[in-house]
Design an enzyme around this catalytic site. Structure first.
Site, mmCIF file in Angstrom:
data_model
loop_
_atom_site.group_PDB
_atom_site.id
_atom_site.type_symbol
_atom_site.label_atom_id
_atom_site.label_comp_id
_atom_site.label_asym_id
_atom_site.label_seq_id
_atom_site.Cartn_x
_atom_site.Cartn_y
_atom_site.Cartn_z
ATOM 1 N N ASN A 126 7.674 -85.372 -8.621
ATOM 2 C CA ASN A 126 8.463 -84.270 -7.944
ATOM 3 C C ASN A 126 7.855 -83.650 -6.717
ATOM 4 O O ASN A 126 6.706 -82.937 -6.773
ATOM 5 C CB ASN A 126 8.449 -83.138 -9.192
ATOM 6 C CG ASN A 126 9.286 -81.780 -8.416
ATOM 7 O OD1 ASN A 126 9.693 -81.836 -7.314
ATOM 8 N ND2 ASN A 126 9.118 -80.789 -9.062
ATOM 9 N N LYS B 289 8.592 -81.895 -4.477
ATOM 10 C CA LYS B 289 8.849 -80.535 -4.067
ATOM 11 C C LYS B 289 9.248 -80.503 -2.833
ATOM 12 O O LYS B 289 9.819 -81.532 -2.130
ATOM 13 C CB LYS B 289 7.894 -79.490 -4.700
ATOM 14 C CG LYS B 289 7.561 -79.566 -5.902
ATOM 15 C CD LYS B 289 6.518 -78.563 -6.591
ATOM 16 C CE LYS B 289 6.217 -78.863 -7.810
ATOM 17 N NZ LYS B 289 5.686 -77.609 -8.462
ATOM 18 N N HIS C 92 14.112 -76.440 -12.905
ATOM 19 C CA HIS C 92 12.838 -76.360 -12.503
ATOM 20 C C HIS C 92 12.317 -74.923 -12.482
ATOM 21 O O HIS C 92 13.149 -74.173 -12.178
ATOM 22 C CB HIS C 92 12.420 -77.175 -11.280
ATOM 23 C CG HIS C 92 11.137 -77.228 -11.143
ATOM 24 N ND1 HIS C 92 10.201 -76.205 -10.895
ATOM 25 C CD2 HIS C 92 10.115 -78.352 -11.519
ATOM 26 C CE1 HIS C 92 8.827 -76.403 -10.867
ATOM 27 N NE2 HIS C 92 8.846 -77.906 -11.248
ATOM 28 N N GLU D 260 10.789 -73.263 -10.638
ATOM 29 C CA GLU D 260 10.661 -72.475 -9.168
ATOM 30 C C GLU D 260 12.165 -72.786 -8.776
ATOM 31 O O GLU D 260 12.381 -71.422 -8.047
ATOM 32 C CB GLU D 260 10.134 -73.663 -8.466
ATOM 33 C CG GLU D 260 8.463 -73.628 -8.443
ATOM 34 C CD GLU D 260 7.650 -75.031 -8.198
ATOM 35 O OE1 GLU D 260 8.375 -75.993 -7.519
ATOM 36 O OE2 GLU D 260 6.787 -74.804 -8.562
ATOM 37 N N GLU E 227 7.471 -77.970 -19.034
ATOM 38 C CA GLU E 227 6.597 -77.524 -18.041
ATOM 39 C C GLU E 227 6.177 -76.102 -18.306
ATOM 40 O O GLU E 227 6.823 -75.229 -17.804
ATOM 41 C CB GLU E 227 7.071 -77.757 -16.676
ATOM 42 C CG GLU E 227 7.647 -79.092 -16.379
ATOM 43 C CD GLU E 227 7.612 -79.472 -14.732
ATOM 44 O OE1 GLU E 227 7.011 -80.355 -14.457
ATOM 45 O OE2 GLU E 227 8.352 -78.500 -14.031
ATOM 46 N N GLY F 177 1.067 -76.419 -10.776
ATOM 47 C CA GLY F 177 0.378 -76.312 -9.359
ATOM 48 C C GLY F 177 -0.881 -75.441 -9.459
ATOM 49 O O GLY F 177 -1.419 -74.910 -8.598
ATOM 50 N N SER G 225 0.123 -79.829 -13.596
ATOM 51 C CA SER G 225 -0.992 -80.250 -13.415
ATOM 52 C C SER G 225 -1.479 -81.479 -13.858
ATOM 53 O O SER G 225 -2.775 -81.875 -14.280
ATOM 54 C CB SER G 225 -2.250 -79.285 -13.545
ATOM 55 O OG SER G 225 -1.732 -78.202 -12.869
#
Ligand code: PGA
Length: 261
Positions: A13, A15, A99, A101, A171, A177, A217
């Site tokens: 991904n 991003k 996701h 985010e 996730e 991250g 991560s």
């Protein structure tokens, strides 16, 4: 549960990183690092603006590609949105939906996520449906209750019989991250719980056919132990997917994990 009924997938991904003119060099470097004999599917999920360049650069049709989000709507006056039809017309294989985010910055709800998953499926692509708890939810003991609810909400948009065409990515938000990974046991337990939800709702056959990825991560150092957990069928990789060498080492870890199983 036996992994032979489902695919192992290592998906990057990207991003909002790299620019289209960097894509070809990246693809060339990645191809050089990737093992020739692969035991898993490899895919790159990139910004919309990068898809056609990536498609051309990959040549190797053994690397799938796709997008990180999609509109829940078909077409029309939705300025700024990109439809599932547009992505399938570019031969995208996978589309991430939900996701954390996108949930956080674009206000995606569990219901919009379900609509997006259905839109992606409807155009013959595979939605990667992301679920996962916040740190506060984990600390309050709500991890399984919350992820179960997210899975059930998304599943309510997936027609019976289509389960094998979806992928779920667990996730935990606190691991994305941050450099802080869920332990293999923590991640494995939630992925097993997600499979139990699938089994209860759609039966054993459907449950065993859904690939469940871990994301948060994941890196070359921790990939093998995470991937050896019985219910973890691959990874959704953010930061490490931007480094061709690291990403291909995670692909290598799939084979190493299988040897140990
Ligand atoms: P990370 O991101 O690997 O950088 O934690 C994973 C993701 O958000 O998909």
């Amino acid at each position: 549960m036996n992994k032979k009924y489902r695919k192992t997938i290592i998906a990057g991904n990207w991003k909002m990183n790299l620019v289209p003119s960097e894509v070809k060099a990246f693809a060339d470097e990645l191809r050089a690092f990737l093992p020739k004999a692969r035991t898993c599917e490899v895919a790159l999920l990139v910004p919309y603006t990068h898809i056609s360049t990536l498609r051309r650069a990959l040549k190797d049709n053994r690397i799938g590609f796709g997008a990180q989000d999609v509109s829940a709507r078909d077409k029309g006056a939705y300025t700024g949105e990109v439809s599932a039809d547009m992505l399938s017309d570019m031969n995208a294989h996978y589309v991430i939906v939900g996701h954390s985010e996108c949930r956080q910055y674009h206000g995606d709800t569990d219901f919009t996520v379900g609509e997006k998953a259905a839109a992606v499926l409807g155009k013959g692509m595979c939605p990667i449906i992301c679920v996962g708890e916040s740190l506060e939810q984990r600390e309050r003991g709500l991890t399984m209750a919350y992820t179960t609810y997210q899975v059930l909400a998304a599943l309510s948009y997936i027609p019976e019989g289509k389960e094998r065409q979806i992928v779920i990515a667990y996730e935990p938000i606190w691991a994305i991250g941050t450099g802080r990974t869920a332990s293999p046991e923590e991640a494995g337990e939630v992925c097993a719980g997600i499979r139990a939800v699938l089994r209860a709702k759609r039966g054993a056959r459907a449950a065993r056919s859904v690939s469940i990825l871990y994301g948060g991560s994941m890196n070359p150092g921790n990939a093998k132990t995470l991937l050896s957990m019985p219910d973890i069928d691959g990874g959704l990789i953010g930061g490490a997917s931007l480094k061709p060498r690291d990403f291909s080492q995670i692909v290598d870890a799939v084979a190493l994990a299988a040897q140990e199983a």
